[in-house]
Motif scaffolding. Sequence first.
Motif, PDB file in Angstrom:
ATOM      1  N   PHE A   1       0.848  -1.192   0.000  1.00 23.56           N
ATOM      2  CA  PHE A   1       0.000   0.000   0.000  1.00 23.56           C
ATOM      3  C   PHE A   1       0.888   1.248   0.000  1.00 23.56           C
ATOM      4  N   PRO A   2       0.463   2.317  -0.671  1.00 22.05           N
ATOM      5  CA  PRO A   2       1.256   3.558  -0.664  1.00 22.05           C
ATOM      6  C   PRO A   2       1.575   4.022   0.746  1.00 22.05           C
ATOM      7  N   ARG A   3       2.758   4.556   0.929  1.00 23.08           N
ATOM      8  CA  ARG A   3       3.229   4.960   2.256  1.00 23.08           C
ATOM      9  C   ARG A   3       2.346   6.017   2.889  1.00 23.08           C
ATOM     10  N   GLU A   4       1.686   6.829   2.056  1.00 17.62           N
ATOM     11  CA  GLU A   4       0.878   7.914   2.612  1.00 17.62           C
ATOM     12  C   GLU A   4      -0.528   7.466   3.009  1.00 17.62           C
ATOM     13  N   TRP A   5      -0.860   6.197   2.811  1.00 17.51           N
ATOM     14  CA  TRP A   5      -2.186   5.729   3.212  1.00 17.51           C
ATOM     15  C   TRP A   5      -2.332   5.735   4.730  1.00 17.51           C
ATOM     16  N   LEU A   6      -3.522   6.071   5.179  1.00 16.43           N
ATOM     17  CA  LEU A   6      -3.840   6.053   6.608  1.00 16.43           C
ATOM     18  C   LEU A   6      -3.666   4.663   7.200  1.00 16.43           C
ATOM     19  N   PHE A   7      -3.838   3.623   6.405  1.00 14.71           N
ATOM     20  CA  PHE A   7      -3.745   2.233   6.857  1.00 14.71           C
ATOM     21  C   PHE A   7      -2.505   2.000   7.723  1.00 14.71           C
ATOM     22  N   HIS A   8      -1.389   2.603   7.356  1.00 15.63           N
ATOM     23  CA  HIS A   8      -0.125   2.350   8.049  1.00 15.63           C
ATOM     24  C   HIS A   8      -0.074   3.016   9.426  1.00 15.63           C
ATOM     25  N   PHE A   9      -1.014   3.926   9.708  1.00 16.15           N
ATOM     26  CA  PHE A   9      -0.970   4.684  10.964  1.00 16.15           C
ATOM     27  C   PHE A   9      -2.138   4.384  11.894  1.00 16.15           C
ATOM     28  N   ARG A  10      -3.234   3.848  11.361  1.00 13.92           N
ATOM     29  CA  ARG A  10      -4.477   3.785  12.119  1.00 13.92           C
ATOM     30  C   ARG A  10      -4.473   2.724  13.195  1.00 13.92           C
ATOM     31  N   TRP A  11      -3.683   1.647  13.050  1.00 10.95           N
ATOM     32  CA  TRP A  11      -3.815   0.500  13.948  1.00 10.95           C
ATOM     33  C   TRP A  11      -3.341   0.800  15.362  1.00 10.95           C
ATOM     34  N   GLY A  12      -2.194   1.448  15.486  1.00 10.57           N
ATOM     35  CA  GLY A  12      -1.689   1.740  16.821  1.00 10.57           C
ATOM     36  C   GLY A  12      -2.164   3.059  17.372  1.00 10.57           C
ATOM     37  N   LYS A  13      -2.887   3.843  16.540  1.00 13.87           N
ATOM     38  CA  LYS A  13      -3.389   5.160  16.933  1.00 13.87           C
ATOM     39  C   LYS A  13      -2.265   6.051  17.446  1.00 13.87           C
ATOM     40  N   ARG A  14      -1.098   5.918  16.812  1.00 13.93           N
ATOM     41  CA  ARG A  14       0.038   6.763  17.176  1.00 13.93           C
ATOM     42  C   ARG A  14       0.378   7.665  16.008  1.00 13.93           C
ATOM     43  N   PRO A  15       0.918   8.848  16.274  1.00 15.50           N
ATOM     44  CA  PRO A  15       1.298   9.728  15.176  1.00 15.50           C
ATOM     45  C   PRO A  15       2.418   9.102  14.363  1.00 15.50           C
ATOM     46  N   GLY A  16       2.418   9.379  13.083  1.00 13.41           N
ATOM     47  CA  GLY A  16       3.462   8.873  12.204  1.00 13.41           C
ATOM     48  C   GLY A  16       3.941   9.955  11.274  1.00 13.41           C
ATOM     49  N   LYS A  17       4.742   9.581  10.300  1.00 15.05           N
ATOM     50  CA  LYS A  17       5.272  10.539   9.346  1.00 15.05           C
ATOM     51  C   LYS A  17       4.906  10.122   7.935  1.00 15.05           C
ATOM     52  N   VAL A  18       4.582  11.109   7.119  1.00 12.26           N
ATOM     53  CA  VAL A  18       4.306  10.909   5.706  1.00 12.26           C
ATOM     54  C   VAL A  18       5.260  11.790   4.925  1.00 12.26           C
ATOM     55  N   ASN A  19       6.064  11.153   4.087  1.00 10.31           N
ATOM     56  CA  ASN A  19       7.066  11.894   3.318  1.00 10.31           C
ATOM     57  C   ASN A  19       7.949  12.754   4.216  1.00 10.31           C
ATOM     58  N   GLY A  20       8.311  12.191   5.361  1.00  7.37           N
ATOM     59  CA  GLY A  20       9.226  12.875   6.259  1.00  7.37           C
ATOM     60  C   GLY A  20       8.585  13.885   7.174  1.00  7.37           C
ATOM     61  N   LYS A  21       7.287  14.079   7.085  1.00 12.94           N
ATOM     62  CA  LYS A  21       6.600  15.057   7.926  1.00 12.94           C
ATOM     63  C   LYS A  21       5.577  14.364   8.812  1.00 12.94           C
ATOM     64  N   LYS A  22       5.344  14.962   9.999  1.00 11.17           N
ATOM     65  CA  LYS A  22       4.340  14.390  10.880  1.00 11.17           C
ATOM     66  C   LYS A  22       2.982  14.411  10.204  1.00 11.17           C
ATOM     67  N   MET A  23       2.176  13.429  10.551  1.00 11.26           N
ATOM     68  CA  MET A  23       0.885  13.315   9.898  1.00 11.26           C
ATOM     69  C   MET A  23       0.021  14.544  10.134  1.00 11.26           C
ATOM     70  N   VAL A  24       0.134  15.159  11.297  1.00 13.13           N
ATOM     71  CA  VAL A  24      -0.681  16.335  11.576  1.00 13.13           C
ATOM     72  C   VAL A  24      -0.341  17.461  10.612  1.00 13.13           C
ATOM     73  N   ILE A  25       0.913  17.559  10.190  1.00 14.20           N
ATOM     74  CA  ILE A  25       1.296  18.588   9.224  1.00 14.20           C
ATOM     75  C   ILE A  25       0.650  18.285   7.880  1.00 14.20           C
ATOM     76  N   HIS A  26       0.600  17.017   7.547  1.00 12.42           N
ATOM     77  CA  HIS A  26      -0.045  16.602   6.304  1.00 12.42           C
ATOM     78  C   HIS A  26      -1.514  17.020   6.328  1.00 12.42           C
ATOM     79  N   MET A  27      -2.193  16.847   7.478  1.00 12.81           N
ATOM     80  CA  MET A  27      -3.592  17.213   7.582  1.00 12.81           C
ATOM     81  C   MET A  27      -3.756  18.739   7.554  1.00 12.81           C
ATOM     82  N   TRP A  28      -2.827  19.468   8.179  1.00  6.23           N
ATOM     83  CA  TRP A  28      -2.880  20.936   8.179  1.00  6.23           C
ATOM     84  C   TRP A  28      -2.854  21.455   6.746  1.00  6.23           C
ATOM     85  N   PHE A  29      -2.085  20.796   5.891  1.00 11.88           N
ATOM     86  CA  PHE A  29      -1.963  21.230   4.503  1.00 11.88           C
ATOM     87  C   PHE A  29      -3.320  21.253   3.820  1.00 11.88           C
ATOM     88  N   PHE A  30      -4.133  20.246   4.078  1.00  9.42           N
ATOM     89  CA  PHE A  30      -5.427  20.193   3.405  1.00  9.42           C
ATOM     90  C   PHE A  30      -6.374  21.245   3.966  1.00  9.42           C
TER      91      PHE A  30
END
Length: 324
Positions: free
Chosen positions: A236-265
């Motif tokens: 699955f693509p690295r940016e998919w939520l699938f890789h982060f949802r199971w442990g409910k812990r923050p992760g990184k997408v393309n080197g950035k924290k997921m919250v930054i990715h969400m802020w962008f949108f």
Amino acid sequence: MPELPEVEAARRAIHDNCVGKKITKAIVAEDSKVIDGVSHADFEASLLGKTIVSANRKGKNMWLELDSPPFPSFQFGMAGAVYIKGVAVTKYKRSAVKDTDEWPSKYSKVFVQLDDGLEFSFTDKRRFAKVRLLKDPTSVPPISELGPDALLEPMTEDVLFASLSKKKISIKALLLDQSFISGIGNWVADEVLYQARIHPEQSSATLSKECVEALHKSIKEVIEFAVQVDAESIHFPREWLFHFRWGKRPGKVNGKKMVIHMWFFFYRSLKNRLKLEQIVINFLVIGFFIPVKRNRERCWLMGRKLSLSQLVAGLQRLYQSFRS
């Protein structure tokens, strides 16, 4: 939990390796919770000597067509899985059986040996699956009650929009309703909503035409890609939520924290001058996907009717909570 992509991978494995072969041995577990409506002895007798003609699927259900009825039907439940000895079958998240375990597994509910020596097993560790023996699996529940298959019978955008406009329940709850559309479970629903930038709790009837277009596109792309790679999540693509949802812990997408990715949108929504309501929805997506330890901020956001000033204030609180 196995969903459409995982069950389709199991169906393909049976189709590619077992169709056209005769059943020479069958062992059915004495487990009336899983083996539904028939004794294990009668089930075994109905399989012996039969040839597998095809493997079929609708939603999260699979059934084998034999050269004469009745046919075995498998409702995968929370942990149902197909294993074929010596053949790689997809191992979805939290699979119950390992390569080093005994064969057939102690969790096996239906074990079959074919005339060329190949063996396969349907297992269920948690015992929420249902295995039935039916003359016509498509004519009786649960398959007869299923909505259109998300892969094989996709709704058009117009049909999806018209259907959603009549439903006053949350969009995630509706996607999980197998009578509305079959095959989507928790991880697929989360993924398609994440990629469409729609909050799971938004009422289905309030989705704009643009949101439904994004949702339709997301359902198609997520399911088709997952099926294409046989539900092997490592592909699955690295940016998919699938890789982060199971442990409910923050992760990184393309080197950035997921919250930054969400802020962008959220920022992009402001930049494109969308309606305030859509900005609020996008903002609440951020609230939904923040880690569990941020529950206080999330509840503060989702428990209020926000004015624009409150929205900005809430955004600042979230930002500070992630910096701390």
